[in-house]
Structures are given as structure tokens and as C-alpha cells.
Enzyme design. Structure first.
Site, PDB file in Angstrom:
ATOM      1  N   GLY A   1       0.554  -1.317   0.055  1.00  0.00           N
ATOM      2  CA  GLY A   1      -0.067   0.032  -0.186  1.00  0.00           C
ATOM      3  C   GLY A   1       0.923   1.086  -0.206  1.00  0.00           C
ATOM      4  N   ALA A   2       1.708   1.552   0.877  1.00  0.00           N
ATOM      5  CA  ALA A   2       2.634   2.611   1.039  1.00  0.00           C
ATOM      6  C   ALA A   2       3.791   2.379   1.771  1.00  0.00           C
ATOM      7  CB  ALA A   2       1.806   3.691   1.778  1.00  0.00           C
TER       8      ALA A   2
ATOM      9  N   HIS B   1      -1.533   6.107   8.524  1.00  0.00           N
ATOM     10  CA  HIS B   1      -0.705   5.050   9.120  1.00  0.00           C
ATOM     11  C   HIS B   1       0.713   5.135   8.827  1.00  0.00           C
ATOM     12  CE1 HIS B   1       0.277   0.572   9.803  1.00  0.00           C
ATOM     13  NE2 HIS B   1       1.177   0.938   8.762  1.00  0.00           N
ATOM     14  N   GLU B   2       1.175   5.611   7.701  1.00  0.00           N
ATOM     15  CA  GLU B   2       2.409   5.853   7.568  1.00  0.00           C
ATOM     16  C   GLU B   2       3.151   7.213   8.318  1.00  0.00           C
ATOM     17  OE1 GLU B   2       3.747   3.645   5.813  1.00  0.00           O
ATOM     18  OE2 GLU B   2       1.692   2.680   5.038  1.00  0.00           O
TER      19      GLU B   2
ATOM     20  N   HIS C   1       3.910   6.100  11.896  1.00  0.00           N
ATOM     21  CA  HIS C   1       5.108   5.356  11.712  1.00  0.00           C
ATOM     22  C   HIS C   1       6.456   6.301  11.963  1.00  0.00           C
ATOM     23  CE1 HIS C   1       4.554   1.133  10.823  1.00  0.00           C
ATOM     24  NE2 HIS C   1       4.034   1.250   9.617  1.00  0.00           N
TER      25      HIS C   1
ATOM     26  N   GLU D   1       4.443  -2.488  13.502  1.00  0.00           N
ATOM     27  CA  GLU D   1       2.996  -2.556  12.605  1.00  0.00           C
ATOM     28  C   GLU D   1       1.757  -2.931  13.274  1.00  0.00           C
ATOM     29  OE1 GLU D   1       3.132  -1.590   9.912  1.00  0.00           O
ATOM     30  OE2 GLU D   1       5.182  -1.748   9.070  1.00  0.00           O
TER      31      GLU D   1
HETATM   32  N1  B3K Z   1       6.231  -0.691   6.208  1.00  0.00           N
HETATM   33  C1  B3K Z   1       5.508  -0.929   4.897  1.00  0.00           C
HETATM   34  C2  B3K Z   1       5.446  -2.409   4.622  1.00  0.00           C
HETATM   35  C3  B3K Z   1       6.805  -2.591   3.588  1.00  0.00           C
HETATM   36  C4  B3K Z   1       6.576  -4.234   3.217  1.00  0.00           C
HETATM   37  C5  B3K Z   1       7.573  -4.589   2.209  1.00  0.00           C
HETATM   38  N2  B3K Z   1       7.624  -5.938   1.940  1.00  0.00           N
HETATM   39  C6  B3K Z   1       4.107  -0.671   4.984  1.00  0.00           C
HETATM   40  C7  B3K Z   1       3.576  -0.198   6.221  1.00  0.00           C
HETATM   41  O1  B3K Z   1       3.146  -1.046   6.988  1.00  0.00           O
HETATM   42  O2  B3K Z   1       3.410   0.948   6.437  1.00  0.00           O
HETATM   43 ZN    ZN Z   2       3.056  -0.092   8.661  1.00  0.00          ZN
END
Ligand code: B3K
Ligand code: ZN
Length: 875
Positions: free
Chosen positions: A266-267, A302-303, A306, A325
Site C-alpha cells: 500500500g505505502a 498509518h505511514e 510510523h 506494525e
Molecule cells: N512498512 C511498509 C511495509 C513494507 C513491506 C515490504 N515488503 C508499509 C506499512 O506497513 O506501513
Molecule cells: Zn505499517
């Protein structure tokens, strides 16, 4: 297969021998060979690094042109190559390591590392993509500040981006230019990002809680510039929410998001430079459904979240993936709940968890939210790590309460800022801040499988005493034959005969019981008459719960429970119970009749205009075929499909007039808006229409066509299209599908919806349609969004066709996996999921599914990704 040897274990974790203080990179981007110069300032880690060998990782596709330590060029005898590892045997305690590598991003179809998406360069480094760019100690506990210079042709790539702030730029006479970016925050390589392309952007700014102005930029292709505003608004809402709810402020002066067409997930939360799948950032009423708008809002948040839960505090190793996550999904779910309807969000998340995560937890790839081993980490970006991981954080929130949870998260962020830590560190911070003992609770991190709660109860009318008995168990899962009892927070209430909540303790009507033993009883005194229990309110734990409810009691809870989630859950349980008996009848050749209580209960909900329309739509949506399959001991694809259609049709006929009047009453005037109330009206209206279409009456076809024509937004247009396309009105379906394509052929994401609608058609003959669509000029086997729409739609969301008795669906998927295995291992392995569940089907289907898995396993050149899933599925 020697690949088995590549299994990596959590118990073998060792701290890095060397740390990287700073990393200076120079990218020379070209159409053929891209050159990457990396300069690392390295020092021995305090815990005995000095004297040890220096270990880097590089993918076999990366050509190492040069490696030097303190300006001394190494020759091949100075280092060793073992698979992806490059080991320099002898290095001083502190040194400069320089490398030069050559890569071909234009040929990179795995979409990991540096690759090209529609002519622009972009990166995806999590989890181990950085090693496809250069040789580096690519592990999350090695954190470094980065300085990155990107150099490229100015006309082709006017925009050059990387993490942090731009600090210098220049151009040369040969039409090339360069920009240097500096990211002051130490980060692991998986958060590195680079973008180069012909991009346009929208710009805004955000004043943080301490009054710093952050520049916000969202980049996309020129044609998509009108679809970026919603993401921008969502980003600002998320920044405000994280300040208000978690006290977390953004740290850099600039925050960038770039939309790309080719993306495996997704991102990605790269520091200061998020890269997004267009499907999770572009939104416009004409081209995006309500669900799409909500996805954009949720993923942008979400991003962003993070930045603290993931970037400032990151994972020590990839076994800890759920640290960032699970926590971040919990955070984004709460954000979405605050922005929209809390109960609707909860219902959607629980439906996903119970359908897909429970199935994963019962399948061959079942793993704890902190796995003990893996072959390929990319296979562990799962519903278990994300959604169950979020449920585990939610349970801590439930156990501690809002205030102490916040104290725990404050402590976690303060204590570990700038560190790479473990899920244990997270739990310890929650314990230290609250004084609560979570030692038994920690089993949620190490035990796989979905726990089950079995309830029984007794009421003593003389003593006015009610006793609730509960037994907990957890089925075996791969590598875990037996399980310890877990600490399960059970939110519950008791209803009196009139449907009112009883006051249980201290004026509370909902209690959180600590279920901690294999068998336990809870006694309630002063209960005047036999109560009806409302169990697992708000879905307080990711478990299956069994209480021997009578259908009348479920109808009663549907109407009276004070917890909105539990009302929905009661409706689901009632529908499941009725459908399960009908499936049984169907299998035994008994003519089907629908229990009239379901029709009456649904009518009562439809007639109650005081209810939230979105919740009405949720309550009236029958449990999906996938959920019924998850609940079944042996999945009878045909019976499930037949019975669900039968019930839909019966309900539609029994409720026709009220469905029609609610349909009409829900019409919205005025401009489209993706706010919760408008989304609610559209969802209920489209639900009514889909029931009416289930009558198979031509007048409702006309109504759906009318809606299609009059729709001013994609939600109503695509809902009408999919109802017509999935109906028996073949000609009308054909005509509308053509018309839709003509209108939207230039909008890639809409064309993907068009693929998905056709791939999920339950009518016979869909496999041939899907095969034909794979030859369609708009289809591209290299684009994951298109694969997900067409292959994912057919294999994952069209059970009746995928599981055709002749095995043609399985063969089709087997062929595609073999094609995709080399091209894009991550996507190939993900697409395999439906085949891995073979144990739940009847003998004939089992054989055919296994035959495809075996055929894949026997083929040469399997990627680690596909090998791991196939071998574990057959084990
Ligand atoms: N942290 C990324 C996931 C990337 C996975 C690559 N195989 C997206 C997310 O959970 O925000
Ligand atoms: Zn994530």
C-alpha cells in the site's frame, strides 16, 4: 532443497559487530547502468565488535565494482561472498568503507530496491530491498545518518528527492543536474528512499504544536494532480491527532509523499519521503469509492504515525515487525474511529480479522505476532503481524485504560527514542508506567493460533446469583502442539428481561474480566432474574467465543444490547446459525426454508429510523462466504454459495417494499462528500439495491441502470455496475461494462476496478473472461495493482469459480505463480494464499490443490518467497 538451510531464527540474534555513524551516497541515474557510490563511516560496536569481521549484504543482481577500506582498494582475497553476505575479514576498529555498485533499475521487476515505475525512479527498501542497491549492513539495528546526492538528466527527471532536507544543488553542461539531501535522524537502511521523475505536486504547510512550520508536499503525475487534496487533508488531520492523542510532534521541516503506479504494497513510511501506491493516495469523487477515500485517509495516517512508531523507535530485528506494525495499525484504527464512526470502523476491522486473519492463524503459515523463525521476511507482512498485532496492543489499552496506556506510550517513546528495540521493550514500558503485571499477557507474542472461549452459565433464582463459566483453549499450530492459557480481557455485560443493562460493579454496566486460566467462573450477586449475557463487547480480544445462544436471545441482543458492536455481532451470529443449518439441509437434500425470525429482525432494523444508517447497512449484510468458510470444518463451496444466495433472495422478497422505500429515502442531494453521514446513506442505499437485485426482477435491473446513469460519484456508479455485471442479465451486464471502460479507460485505478468487478463475477464462465482480460491492452502482468484486481479478485474473492470441480481454477493459478515467481516473488507468494488452505476442502479438491502446490515445489529456480509458502503448505 537447500533453501531449508536458510531459515533464520530469533534465538540466534546477535548484536551488530559494527555500527555506521554516517552514510554518504551518490546516485548517478541512467537509462541503462545506474552507479551508486556509498561511503560509510564505520566503528566497532562497544559489545566486542573490534577484531570481528565486517559483514555487509548485497543482492546477486548488484555488481560490486569497487570496495575500499580507508582508501585501500580490496581485492577478492580480502573478502568472502556467502550468498547475500559479503564479509571483510580484517578491518580496524574505526574506518571508512567505500563501495561502488552498478545496478539496472529499469530491469527490476521485483519492485524492491531501486526500480522504475512508469518512467520514474523510485525505491522500496523494507524489509531487505536496500541490498539490491548497494552492499551495506542492511539490518534494522544498524542506524545511520544519511547524506544522499541524486544526479540525473534534468529534462527527464526534473524532480530529485531523498530523505530529509535538501541542502545543495547544481547542474552541469551536459543537461544533468543534482540535489543533495541530508537526513539528520539516524535510521536503518530500510527507511532509505529516493525518487527521480517528472512529477508535479501540491503544497501546504502545517504548524506543529511547538509552532514550527512543516512544509507538506504531495507529488504525483500531472494527470493526477486533481486527486491529491484528500490525502493532504488527511495528512494534516493525522499530524494534529498524533499531537493531541499521543503528544507526538513531527520532527523534520518537510514531509513528502510520492504516488507511484507500480508498488507491491500500500505505502511505505520512509523518513520524510513516503512512497505510496497510487491506490492509497489518489482520491477524487468521480474516480474513487467511499471505501477508497477511507483507505487513503487510513493509510496516509498509518505511514505518518510510523514516524514515531517505527522510525524514531524502530525494530531491533525483523522478528519484531509487529512492534511497529501492530502498534501503528492500532493507532491508525483509533484515528479513523475518531474521524468517522467508531462502531463502523470496529465492525469492519473485526470482520476482516475474523475472516482472513483467523483463517491465516488456522492455516499452514500460522505464526505468532513475533515469529520464531522465517525463511523470507517478506512473507511475514501478514494479517497476523498487522491486524492481530493491533488487537494485542488494543488489549493492553483495554487492560490499562486510556490514561495508563498513554503513560506507557510516553515512556516507550522517551526511553527508546533513536533505538532499535523489541516487543518486550514495548510491553515493559507499558508495565513500568502502569504497575500492571503483563507477564502472562506476553504469551500473545509467542503463541500462534486463535484462542477459543467456551461459555456456559447458571442462574439461581433463590440466591439471585448468576455464574458465568468460561473455558479457554487454543488449537495446535505449526511447531506448537500445546498452548498455555492466555491472559484474555473479556468485556461483558448482562441484560435484564426488558433489555436494560444491569449495573454490575461501581455503577458500571460493562466489566472487563481477566480470563487467565484454562477454566474459570465469575459470580454475580443480586441478579433479580435470569440475565442474557453480552460477551466480548467491542471484540475485547481476538478470540472465538461460543455461548449457546438461542435464536430468540440473539434477536433480543440485536435489538437491545447497549454496545453497538455487539448488536452487529448478534446479527452475524443469528445469520450464521441460520445459514449453517440451511447448509446442512442443502447437503442432505432437504428443501430450504428461511427462519422467519431473520426476516422480522431485519425488518425491525430497517424500520428504525433512529439507527445510524451505516450500522444498519452493516447489520443487514449477511456474513460473507469467506467467513462461513472460515467457520466450517470442511468447506462446501457450492452449498455455502447456494445457501447465501437463497437467504439473500428470501430476505429481498420478504422485505421488498421497505427495501425500496429505504433506498429512496437514502438518496442524497447536493455535491459528493466523503463524510461519515453521507457514506452511511450511500452504503445503506446500495445495500438495499443489492437486495432488490437479488429478486432477479427486471424492474430492479432498470433501477440499477438508472442509478448507474445518474451517479455523480464512483461509489454509486461502481456499485450499480457490479450488481448488474454479477447478475443473470447478461446483455445488460455486457453493455454496462463496455460503457464503463469507454468512460474510464484513461484512469488506471478505475480500470482496475473494472478488472476486479469482472474477476469476482460469481456467474459461470468467469475463468474464461479472466483469461481473456489478461490479454486486454490495459492489463499488465508487471503491475501489482492489476494483478491484485484480476488474479487476486478471481482466486481470492470468487470461491465458486476458483474452486470449480474440474480444478481449472487451481491450474490457472499454478500457471500464473510459475510465471510470477521470478518476475515478482513477493506478489507471487501472496497470490498463493488460496491454494495453501487445501486442508479445509473435500478430498477431490484437496488432491487438485495439492497437485498444483507440488508442481510449483518441483519446479526449478523457486524464489525464497514462493518456496517458503509452498513447502510449509505441503508439510
Ligand atoms: N512498512 C511498509 C511495509 C513494507 C513491506 C515490504 N515488503 C508499509 C506499512 O506497513 O506501513
Ligand atoms: Zn505499517
Amino acid at each position: 532443497m537447500s533453501q531449508e538451510l536458510n531459515e533464520i531464527f530469533l534465538k540466534d540474534y546477535q548484536a551488530p559487530r559494527y555500527l555506521i555513524e554516517s552514510t554518504d551516497m551518490h546516485f548517478e541515474l541512467h537509462e541503462q547502468d545506474t552507479l551508486v557510490r556509498t561511503r560509510m563511516q564505520v566503528t566497532a560496536n562497544v559489545d566486542g565488535g573490534a577484531g570481528a569481521a565486517f559483514e555487509l549484504f548485497g543482492h546477486e543482481d548488484v555488481e560490486l565494482c569497487r570496495i575500499a577500506i580507508n582508501d585501500q582498494v580490496l581485492s577478492e582475497k580480502d573478502y568472502q561472498r556467502q550468498g547475500e553476505k559479503l564479509i571483510v575479514k580484517s578491518v580496524p576498529a574505526s574506518f571508512l568503507c567505500e563501495t561502488l555498485t552498478r545496478i539496472q533499475p529499469q530491469d527490476n521487476t521485483a519492485l524492491e530496491g531501486l526500480y522504475k515505475s512508469d518512467g520514474m525512479f523510485c525505491t522500496q527498501c523494507e524489509a531487505e530491498g536496500f541490498r539490491r542497491i548497494t552492499f551495506y549492513p542492511d539490518r534494522p539495528d544498524v542506524m545511520s545518518v544519511f547524506r544522499t546526492t541524486v544526479e540525473a538528466d534534468k529534462a527527464l527527471y526534473p524532480v530529485l528527492l531523498s530523505n530529509g532536507n535538501p541542502v545543495e544543488q547544481g547542474e552541469s553542461d551536459d543537461g544533468r543536474h543534482w540535489i543533495t539531501w541530508e537526513d539528520p535522524f539516524p535510521k536503518p537502511a530500510y527507511l532509505f528512499a529516493l525518487v527521480a521523475g517528472d512529477l508535479e505536486y501540491i503544497e501546504d504547510s502545517y504548524p506543529t504544536m511547538s509552532d514550527r512550520d512543516v512544509k507538506l508536499l504531495i507529488y504525483g503525475e500531472a494527470k493526477d494532480l486533481d486527486k491529491l487534496e484528500y490525502a493532504m487533508a488527511s495528512l494534516k488531520n493525522a499530524m494534529r491527532w498524533d499531537e493531541e492523542v499521543y503528544g507526538r510532534e513531527y520532527d523534520l521541516d518537510i514531509y513528502m509523499i510520492v504516488a507511484v503506479d507500480f508498488f507491491n504494497m500500500g505505502a511505505m513510511e520512509n523518513k520524510g519521503l513516503n512512497i505510496f501506491n497510487t491506490s492509497c493516495v489518489l482520491a477524487h469523487p468521480k474516480t474513487t469509492t467511499d471505501a477508497g477515500f477511507q483507505r487513503v485517509e487510513g493509510v496516509v495516517a498509518h505511514e505518518y504515525f510510523h514516524n514515531w512508531s517505527g522510525n524514531r523507535v524502530t525494530c531491533r530485528d525483523w522478528f519484531q515487525l509487529s512492534l511497529k506494525e501492530g502498534f501503528t495499525v492500532f493507532r491508525d484504527a483509533e484515528f479513523s474511529a475518531d474521524m468517522n464512526s467508531r462502531t463502523v470502523k470496529r465492525v469492519e476491522d473485526v470482520a476482516l480479522l475474523r475472516t482472513a486473519q483467523f483463517a491465516e492463524d488456522a492455516g499452514p503459515m500460522a505464526h505468532p505476532i513475533r515469529p520464531a523463525s522465517f525463511i523470507e521476511i517478506s512473507n511475514f507482512y501478514t494479517l497476523t503481524i498487522y491486524e492481530k498485532g493491533a488487537e494485542v496492543v488494543r488489549m493492553i489499552h483495554t487492560l490499562l485504560g486510556e490514561e495508563q496506556f498513554r503513560a506507557g506510550s510516553d515512556l516507550y517513546f522517551e526511553r527508546h527514542d533513536g533505538q532499535a528495540v523489541t516487543t518486550d521493550d514495548f510491553v515493559a514500558a507499558m508495565e513500568d508506567a502502569s504497575g500492571r503485571d503483563l507477564s502472562q499477557f506476553r504469551l500473545w507474542y509467542s503463541q500462534a493460533g486463535t484462542p477459543e472461549l467456551k461459555f456456559s452459565d447458571e442462574y439461581d433464582p433463590q440466591a439471585h446469583r448468576y455464574v458465568l463459566h468460561v473455558q479457554q483453549s487454543c488449537p495446535a499450530s505449526p511447531g506448537q502442539a500445546t498452548k498455555e492459557p492466555m491472559h484474555i480481557p473479556l468485556a461483558m455485560g448482562l441484560l435484564d428481561q426488558q433489555g436494560n443493562d444491569l449495573t454490575l460493579v461501581n455503577g458500571e454496566t460493562t466489566l472487563v474480566l481477566d480470563v487467565t486460566e484454562a477454566e474459570q467462573s465469575f459470580t454475580f450477586e443480586n441478579i433479580q432474574s435470569r440475565p442474557v449475557p453480552s460477551l466480548l463487547r467491542g471484540f475485547s480480544a481476538p478470540v472465538k467465543s461460543h455461548y449457546p445462544y438461542q435464536r430468540d436471545e440473539l434477536v433480543f441482543l440485536m435489538a437491545n444490547d447497549s454496545d453497538g458492536f455487539s448488536r452487529w455481532d448478534a446479527a452475524q451470529k443469528l445469520a450464521v446459525d441460520i445459514m449453517q443449518s440451511l447448509i446442512h439441509d442443502h447437503q442432505n437434500g432437504v428443501a430450504l426454508t428461511l427462519d422467519p425470525r431473520l426476516v422480522d429482525a431485519f425488518r425491525a432494523i430497517l424500520e428504525d429510523s433512529t439507527l445510524d444508517k451505516a450500522m444498519v447497512a452493516k447489520v443487514l449484510t449477511l456474513p460473507s462466504e469467506a467467513y462461513l468458510s472460515e467457520l466450517a470444518t470442511e468447506i462446501d463451496v457450492d452449498a455455502i454459495h447456494h445457501v447465501r444466495n437463497f437467504v439473500r433472495k428470501e430476505l429481498a422478497q420478504g422485505l421488498e417494499s421497505i427495501l425500496l422505500s429505504v433506498y429512496e429515502a437514502c438518496e442524497l442531494a447536493g455535491e459528493y462528500s466523503p463524510d461519515a453521514a453521507s457514506i452511511a446513506r450511500r452504503s445503506l442505499r446500495n445495500l438495499c439495491l443489492s437486495y432488490l437485485m437479488a429478486t432477479e426482477e427486471a424492474r430492479y435491473l432498470a433501477l440499477a441502470e438508472e442509478q448507474y446513469v445518474n451517479a455523480d460519484n464512483m461509489t454509486d456508479q461502481s456499485a450499480a455496475l457490479s450488481m448488474v455485471a454479477h447478475s443473470r442479465f447478461k446483455q445488460a451486464a455486457h453493455k454496462l461494462l463496455e460503457r464503463f471502460y469507454k468512460q474510464w479507460q484513461d484512469e488506471a485505478l478505475v480500470v482496475n476496478q473494472w478488472f476486479a468487478i469482472q474477476a469476482t463475477n460469481p456467474e459461470p464462465g468467469t475463468l474464461a473472461d479472466v483469461e481473456a482480460l489478461m490479454q486486454h491492452p490495459a492489463f499488465d502482468m508487471k503491475n501489482p495493482n492489476k494483478l491484485r484486481a484480476l488474479l487476486g479478485g478471481f482466486c481470492g474473492q470468487n470461491a465458486i469459480n476458483f474452486h470449480m470441480a474440474d480444478g481449472s481454477g487451481y491450474r490457472f493459478l499454478g500457471d500464473r505463480i510459475l510465471e510470477l515467481n521470478k518476475q515478482n516473488p513477493q506478489v507471487a507468494s501472496r497470490m498463493l494464499t488460496p491454494l495453501t488452505r487445501w486442508k479445509k476442502y473435500g478430498e477431490a479438491r484437496q488432491q487438485q490443490m495439492k497437485a498444483q502446490l507440488q508442481r510449483i515445489l518441483d519446479s526449478d529456480g523457486l524464489s525464497k518467497d514462493v518456496y517458503e509458502v509452498v513447502s510449509k503448505s505441503l508439510a
